[in-house]
Design a protein around this motif. Structure first.
Motif, PDB file in Angstrom:
ATOM      1  N   MET A 490       0.829  -1.201   0.000  1.00  0.00           N
ATOM      2  CA  MET A 490       0.000   0.000   0.000  1.00  0.00           C
ATOM      3  C   MET A 490       0.863   1.251   0.000  1.00  0.00           C
ATOM      4  O   MET A 490       0.572   2.231  -0.701  1.00  0.00           O
ATOM      5  N   ALA A 491       1.935   1.226   0.777  1.00  0.00           N
ATOM      6  CA  ALA A 491       2.843   2.379   0.802  1.00  0.00           C
ATOM      7  C   ALA A 491       3.492   2.596  -0.550  1.00  0.00           C
ATOM      8  O   ALA A 491       3.603   3.736  -1.033  1.00  0.00           O
ATOM      9  N   LEU A 492       3.923   1.539  -1.177  1.00  0.00           N
ATOM     10  CA  LEU A 492       4.627   1.661  -2.452  1.00  0.00           C
ATOM     11  C   LEU A 492       3.716   2.164  -3.568  1.00  0.00           C
ATOM     12  O   LEU A 492       4.126   3.005  -4.381  1.00  0.00           O
ATOM     13  N   VAL A 493       2.483   1.677  -3.632  1.00  0.00           N
ATOM     14  CA  VAL A 493       1.600   2.168  -4.693  1.00  0.00           C
ATOM     15  C   VAL A 493       1.205   3.619  -4.428  1.00  0.00           C
ATOM     16  O   VAL A 493       1.039   4.405  -5.369  1.00  0.00           O
ATOM     17  N   LEU A 494       1.080   3.991  -3.165  1.00  0.00           N
ATOM     18  CA  LEU A 494       0.772   5.394  -2.853  1.00  0.00           C
ATOM     19  C   LEU A 494       1.936   6.291  -3.233  1.00  0.00           C
ATOM     20  O   LEU A 494       1.750   7.339  -3.877  1.00  0.00           O
ATOM     21  N   CYS A 512       9.269   3.414 -10.166  1.00  0.00           N
ATOM     22  CA  CYS A 512       8.389   2.371 -10.687  1.00  0.00           C
ATOM     23  C   CYS A 512       9.179   1.160 -11.187  1.00  0.00           C
ATOM     24  O   CYS A 512       8.770   0.013 -10.996  1.00  0.00           O
ATOM     25  N   ALA A 513      10.336   1.412 -11.819  1.00  0.00           N
ATOM     26  CA  ALA A 513      11.145   0.306 -12.342  1.00  0.00           C
ATOM     27  C   ALA A 513      11.686  -0.568 -11.221  1.00  0.00           C
ATOM     28  O   ALA A 513      11.822  -1.785 -11.378  1.00  0.00           O
ATOM     29  N   SER A 514      11.968   0.027 -10.083  1.00  0.00           N
ATOM     30  CA  SER A 514      12.579  -0.722  -8.989  1.00  0.00           C
ATOM     31  C   SER A 514      11.553  -1.169  -7.954  1.00  0.00           C
ATOM     32  O   SER A 514      11.360  -2.371  -7.725  1.00  0.00           O
ATOM     33  N   ARG A 515      10.845  -0.241  -7.352  1.00  0.00           N
ATOM     34  CA  ARG A 515       9.927  -0.584  -6.264  1.00  0.00           C
ATOM     35  C   ARG A 515       8.661  -1.282  -6.743  1.00  0.00           C
ATOM     36  O   ARG A 515       8.076  -2.089  -6.004  1.00  0.00           O
ATOM     37  N   LEU A 516       8.228  -1.013  -7.954  1.00  0.00           N
ATOM     38  CA  LEU A 516       6.988  -1.609  -8.447  1.00  0.00           C
ATOM     39  C   LEU A 516       7.213  -2.618  -9.569  1.00  0.00           C
ATOM     40  O   LEU A 516       6.417  -3.536  -9.747  1.00  0.00           O
ATOM     41  N   THR A 526      21.011  -0.858  -6.925  1.00  0.00           N
ATOM     42  CA  THR A 526      20.660  -1.919  -7.867  1.00  0.00           C
ATOM     43  C   THR A 526      19.557  -1.474  -8.821  1.00  0.00           C
ATOM     44  O   THR A 526      18.743  -2.276  -9.269  1.00  0.00           O
ATOM     45  N   LEU A 527      19.501  -0.190  -9.111  1.00  0.00           N
ATOM     46  CA  LEU A 527      18.522   0.299 -10.088  1.00  0.00           C
ATOM     47  C   LEU A 527      18.834  -0.286 -11.460  1.00  0.00           C
ATOM     48  O   LEU A 527      20.005  -0.435 -11.825  1.00  0.00           O
TER      49      LEU A 527
END
Length: 545
Positions: A490-494, A512-516, A526-527
């Motif tokens: 929930m935190a990441l999509v917010l 978005c490329a890394s966290r999602l 590590t991006l």
């Protein structure tokens, strides 16, 4: 001898003499985004003054002194009379006084007050984090006291005053006051309903005598405290002044100060009540409901405090890398170091952007925004405070051995980093509170999903992450076991939604490329290949005046 054998080169100049606010592009943009145009000029002027003070050599010296000379408990005077006073280094009072004069306890009812205060809190606590505790509790006491209009009329003008005066005197004789809080006890900790402190009613309605203890009481030299105790009608909230109206000291026996990992400039005490006079706040038996608004406000300050620690750590890491050379070039130009710095910068930007969005929701104070806060605050408190330690630790490593010594200031940041994930409810408490809000307050989840949905279609990785989240929410049968994972998603999509709407494309893409998107390792740096990392790092670079 040193003059002829030891020439010092390739050393990084200290990050000092700069405007902490203006040098933080993310924060400055958030203030411009969330404040009405008519408030912007004044807010930017105030925050600029505070930012230059925070970045000054003087404020940095105060921060060092407040931690090098921690508070000392004086239980008795020379004749054996109880004092129960805590002595602080003058630097502590200067830091706290400057913060109060800058309005960091004044937000409720002030136009744009929560955004302005949140930005100021994020700026000023970068100089020293420990004194943020009494600032936070003083600010957060206001909504709890408003449950009693008489108490609010008496205390609110003092709590929101821009004048700080140290020392214990009757509150009515002071131009402003500081508040603390006492909830937890030895046997219960977070489980405050296990509290055993008794509250015996007196003949005057609303007045009680308390008997019991508090295992953690922060800022014990405050003028007043909100505490929980068991009254005849159940767990209730009370206001305990340190000094009574007639000038006599209230019974407030400080047994010892906690020897803490970090937050060493701030005194956290164990206190005993034995016939301690108190005034009830709210109804008997409704103590948790009365104090919950204070808890929500201090939880937001945990998010802001962690964002401040992250920002200062990232600023130091980028600054160091911009001046330090190794292997034939500046560190900031090395591809792998640039990846690390960009990854840290993205995390810091996401935290700041989220914290200011929550502050703006407090200012809006609509039914929709209140519902959003009900679930977004514990989500943010869970995730941002957990990310803080990882960010600060990685940023310290960017300085190498120089970051491991006290003179760099990085060890103090690292010791401070875990605090906000524990204060006002640890990770499990926050994750379970998210589940509670989902189960009991469907309007809160609707408001949260509407906020996330503002970026629908902007990035396929966010859209996919939201679909996965909705799948999780559709099956809450084993939700308690999965509560942490759910809060994280929930935190990441917010954060992803906010960055897609408001951050530069390079930052949002990296997030978005890394966290999602799933192409991210277990450590920073590590991006995935192909991102515009140089622009992300440059955006995070603090530029001294």
């Amino acid at each position: 001898m040193a003059a002829t054998t030891h020439t010092v080169t390739n050393q990084v100049p200290p990050l000092v003499g700069y405007d902490v606010f203006a040098a933080d592009r993310v924060l400055a943009e958030a203030v411009g985004r969330h404040l009405e145009p008519g408030l912007l000029d004044e807010a930017r002027r105030e925050l600029g003054e505070l930012g230059r003070a925070a970045g000054s050599a003087q404020a940095q010296a105060w921060g060092g002194q407040a931690n090098e000379y921690p508070p000392k408990l004086r239980t008795h005077d020379r004749y054996g009379h109880r004092l129960d006073e805590v002595e602080f280094h003058p630097a502590w009072h200067r830091l706290l006084g400057h913060a109060v004069s800058a309005g960091l306890t004044d937000a409720w009812g002030r136009p744009g007050g929560h955004v302005r205060r949140a930005a100021g809190f994020l700026v000023w606590t970068q100089a020293e984090a420990g004194h943020g505790c009494p600032l936070s509790m003083t600010h957060a006491a206001v909504p709890a006291l408003r449950t009693d209009p008489v108490l609010a009329a008496e205390w609110e003008p003092l709590l929101t005053s821009h004048v700080y005066e140290e020392g214990l005197r009757p509150a009515r004789e002071k131009p402003g006051v500081i508040f603390g809080m006492g909830m937890t006890e030895k046997q219960g900790g977070t489980d405050v309903r296990a509290n055993t402190t008794r509250a015996e009613p007196l003949s005057v309605d609303g007045e009680y005598l308390l008997t019991g203890h508090k295992w953690f009481c922060s800022a014990p030299m405050s003028d007043g405290f909100l505490v929980l105790a068991q009254a005849p009608g159940g767990l209730s909230c009370f206001l305990v002044p340190r000094v009574l109206a007639d000038g006599a000291r209230n019974v407030f026996a400080i047994q010892r100060l906690k020897d803490k990992l970090g937050n060493r400039s701030n005194a956290s005490a164990e206190v005993e009540f034995d016939g301690t006079w108190a005034r009830r706040v709210g109804e008997e038996g409704r103590g948790v409901r009365t104090i919950i608004e204070m808890v929500a406000a201090t939880r937001l300050d945990c998010v802001l405090g962690s964002a401040a620690l992250m920002r200062q750590a990232v600023a130091q890491a980028v600054h160091h890398s911009a001046y330090r050379s190794a292997f034939g070039g500046l560190l900031i130009e090395k591809p792998l170091m640039r990846n690390v710095l960009a990854d840290l910068a993205v995390e810091s930007e996401a935290a700041t952007t989220l914290g200011l969005r929550l502050a703006a929701a407090y200012d809006a104070d609509t039914e929709q925004e209140r519902a959003f806060l009900r679930i977004a605050v514990p989500v943010a408190k869970y995730w941002v405070t957990k990310r803080c330690s990882a960010v600060v630790g990685e940023a310290l490593e960017c300085l190498g051995g120089n970051g491991y010594v006290e003179e760099s200031g990085m060890p103090r940041l690292l010791r401070e980093a875990p605090l906000n994930s524990i204060w006002e409810g640890s990770g499990n408490v926050q994750a379970l509170d998210v589940l509670r809000a989902i189960g009991r307050e469907p309007r809160a989840l609707d408001a949260f999903l509407q906020e996330v949905g503002e970026a629908r279609g902007a990035d396929h990785r966010l859209d996919a992450a939201v679909r996965d989240l909705l799948t999780d929410l559709a099956d809450l049968g084993s939700a308690e076991t999965r509560a942490r994972r759910l809060a994280e998603r929930m935190a990441l999509v917010l954060q992803g939604s906010l960055l897609l709407r408001w951050a530069p494309a390079g930052v949002a893409d990296a997030f978005c490329a890394s966290r999602l998107g799933g192409d991210w390792g277990s450590a920073f740096g590590t991006l995935p290949h192909g991102l515009d990392l140089a622009s992300v790092v440059e955006r995070a670079r603090p530029v001294a005046d």
